[in-house]
Design an enzyme around this catalytic site. Structure first.
Site, PDB file in Angstrom:
ATOM      1  N   CYS A 137      33.142  39.414  41.323  1.00  8.19           N
ATOM      2  CA  CYS A 137      34.164  38.410  41.644  1.00  8.19           C
ATOM      3  C   CYS A 137      35.564  38.969  41.375  1.00  8.19           C
ATOM      4  O   CYS A 137      35.926  39.217  40.221  1.00  8.19           O
ATOM      5  CB  CYS A 137      33.903  37.153  40.816  1.00  8.19           C
ATOM      6  SG  CYS A 137      35.259  35.978  40.779  1.00  8.19           S
ATOM      7  N   CYS A 143      37.768  36.920  39.030  1.00  9.80           N
ATOM      8  CA  CYS A 143      37.248  37.032  37.655  1.00  9.80           C
ATOM      9  C   CYS A 143      37.765  38.303  37.001  1.00  9.80           C
ATOM     10  O   CYS A 143      38.144  38.298  35.823  1.00  9.80           O
ATOM     11  CB  CYS A 143      35.722  37.046  37.658  1.00  9.80           C
ATOM     12  SG  CYS A 143      34.952  35.574  38.347  1.00  9.80           S
TER      13      CYS A 143
END
Length: 167
Positions: A88, A91
């Protein structure tokens, strides 16, 4: 299942293979998980053009707990949990921001990172449908929840407002 708690100084872990091209993931604030991932916890591997270095924690206080619930119940301060995945982009952008927030609020909160691929049962339990998702627990109970990448100052403000802490 053993859960480790580490606070402060999380090293950056996202390393694009080519620094020339602008990554579209850098403009996203969260990533929606397809329903197949939410249901089964399986994930396709990232494209070959993206490489991820492992997360490393430096100069951290590390404790091991028998379960996630044990961690929440036995924490002497509120716990901010970052539900993330290694693939991600948003993230990975949050890694240095969480490092800064963890250092700024080190006397107020503990920061825990949970990889949704390694702990799909926790992701399902807390209905994680977008990444990153942050859940703030106080006294072992869910206190606040929000999704998406935030700048450090906004994240600190959100946590302080939620806990009604004035610095």
């Amino acid at each position: 299942m053993a859960i480790s708690l580490a606070t402060a100084y999380i090293s950056p872990c996202f390393t694009p293979e080519s620094s020339n091209s602008a990554s579209p993931s850098r403009t996203l604030s969260s990533v929606r998980l397809p329903s197949q991932i939410r249901r089964f916890g399986s994930v396709q591997s990232p494209s070959s053009s993206t490489r991820f270095a492992p997360l490393t924690v430096r100069a951290a206080k590390k404790q091991t707990f028998n379960s996630f619930d044990d961690l929440l119940q036995n924490s002497d301060k509120p716990v901010l949990v970052d539900f993330y995945a290694t693939w991600c982009g948003p993230c990975q952008l949050m890694v240095p921001i969480l490092n800064e927030v963890s250092e700024t609020l080190k006397d107020i909160i503990a920061v825990v990172k949970i990889d949704t691929e390694k702990y799909p049962s926790l992701a399902n339990k807390y209905q994680i449908e977008a990444l990153p998702t942050f859940i703030l627990f106080k006294d072992g109970k869910l206190w606040d929840r929000f999704e998406g990448a935030l700048p450090a100052n906004q994240l600190v403000e959100r946590i302080e407002n939620s806990l009604q802490v004035k610095q």
